[in-house]
Design an enzyme around this catalytic site. Structure first.
Site, PDB file in Angstrom:
ATOM      1  N   THR A  73       0.826  -1.207   0.000  1.00 57.86           N
ATOM      2  CA  THR A  73       0.000   0.000   0.000  1.00 57.86           C
ATOM      3  C   THR A  73       0.859   1.255   0.000  1.00 57.86           C
ATOM      4  O   THR A  73       0.419   2.316  -0.455  1.00 57.86           O
ATOM      5  CB  THR A  73      -0.949  -0.018   1.212  1.00 57.86           C
TER       6      THR A  73
ATOM      7  N   TYR B 240       4.852 -12.695   4.577  1.00 50.64           N
ATOM      8  CA  TYR B 240       3.687 -12.065   3.947  1.00 50.64           C
ATOM      9  C   TYR B 240       3.297 -12.875   2.718  1.00 50.64           C
ATOM     10  O   TYR B 240       4.006 -12.879   1.718  1.00 50.64           O
ATOM     11  CB  TYR B 240       4.038 -10.622   3.592  1.00 50.64           C
TER      12      TYR B 240
ATOM     13  N   LYS C 218       1.678 -12.481   7.833  1.00 48.34           N
ATOM     14  CA  LYS C 218       0.500 -11.788   7.318  1.00 48.34           C
ATOM     15  C   LYS C 218      -0.079 -12.689   6.237  1.00 48.34           C
ATOM     16  O   LYS C 218       0.493 -12.846   5.166  1.00 48.34           O
ATOM     17  CB  LYS C 218       0.891 -10.427   6.737  1.00 48.34           C
TER      18      LYS C 218
ATOM     19  N   ILE D 270      -3.292  -6.456   9.285  1.00 48.58           N
ATOM     20  CA  ILE D 270      -2.576  -5.407   8.563  1.00 48.58           C
ATOM     21  C   ILE D 270      -3.529  -4.905   7.495  1.00 48.58           C
ATOM     22  O   ILE D 270      -3.848  -5.614   6.547  1.00 48.58           O
ATOM     23  CB  ILE D 270      -1.245  -5.925   7.995  1.00 48.58           C
TER      24      ILE D 270
END
Length: 292
Positions: A45, A133, A161, A203
């Site tokens: 992001t 992740y 994540k 997250i």
């Protein structure tokens, strides 16, 4: 302990694509004032793919200084080159990050053994807490639960994540790791259910625009208050959906401009939100109570 609502922070830019430090400071303050439990800087992001290494370090240093130890700062340091990921992770440690977030290598599609050796090498090379992740929708490489469980015993690897939204997979990971290994959601719509299964937080993209609500949701779910957590999640569902009407972070940056928190700016190859999506995002902001 890293837990709760962790915002996947955008990186503000001006119309020429230059970093906007004033808006970045304003966003950090916005999260500190509204209960966000940790900040994830220069991740997906945060447009890490289009930041230079120098900018990457500068953003982490800026956020660390602004936060001043009040909440953890997690730096995105993943790469599809193991040596580059080591370099970025060491830079993040030197910049003062509390932990690093390492995405599964993208494009080159390693095997599960390759993934294991990649993350193990980084963990052994840099002494800082590291969070795996998994987001196969972006990387075209899916790290299986068995590989995560295997990596969970490697020193410095403290969590994952898990952004697939697959709750059965999340449960398989939770069942196979120690209670100290942190399993976090990276999928806003299903985050509440993952936390209720035993996950430690989320997250979040939505937290960029609704930090207080996401913090309340995570706190309720961590306390086992499923009714309250699900009620908040239902209210936020328009944001969960329409902040992905185009590729992240295009819609959430538009939303933050509408909220007056930053100026219009994004880097190619990403482009500004198309006009056909403007009303979708504005409506989601109103329906969720962010804008009146």
């Amino acid at each position: 302990m890293i837990a709760g609502s962790m915002v996947a922070l955008v990186t503000p830019m001006d119309a020429q694509g230059r970093l906007d430090w004033g808006s970045l400071g304003k966003l950090v303050d916005f999260h500190l004032e509204n209960g966000t439990h940790a900040i994830v800087a220069v991740g997906t992001t945060g447009e890490s793919a289009t930041l230079s290494v120098e900018e990457h370090i500068e953003v982490i240093e800026f956020v660390v200084k602004r936060v001043a130890g009040r909440i953890p700062v997690i730096a995105g340091t993943g790469a599809n080159s193991t040596s580059e990921a080591v370099h970025l992770t060491q830079n993040a440690k030197d910049a003062g990050a509390d932990a690093c977030l390492l995405v599964v290598p993208y494009y080159n599609k390693p095997t599960q053994e390759g993934l294991y050796l990649h993350f193990k090498h980084i963990a052994e090379a840099v002494d800082i807490p590291q969070i795996l992740y998994n987001v196969p929708g972006r990387t075209s490489c899916d790290m299986q639960a068995e590989t995560v469980i295997r990596l969970s015993t490697v020193p410095n690897i403290i969590g994952i994540k898990e952004a697939t939204g697959d709750l059965a997979r999340a449960k398989a990971i939770l069942d196979g790791v120690s209670k100290d290994f942190i399993v976090m959601s990276g999928d806003d719509p299903t985050a509440v259910e993952l936390i209720l299964l035993g996950g430690k937080g989320n997250i979040s993209v939505t937290a960029n625009v609704a930090p207080r609500e996401m913090a309340d949701l995570c706190e309720a779910a961590l306390e086992g208050n499923a009714e309250k957590a699900r009620a908040i999640n239902e209210k936020l569902m328009p944001l969960h959906k329409d902040l992905f009407c185009e590729a992240n972070p295009i819609p959430v940056k538009y939303a933050l401009v509408e909220m007056g928190l930053m100026q219009k700016g994004i880097r190619l190859p990403l482009t500004w939100l198309s006009e056909g999506c403007h009303e979708k995002v504005r409506t989601a902001l109103r329906q969720s109570g962010v804008l009146v």
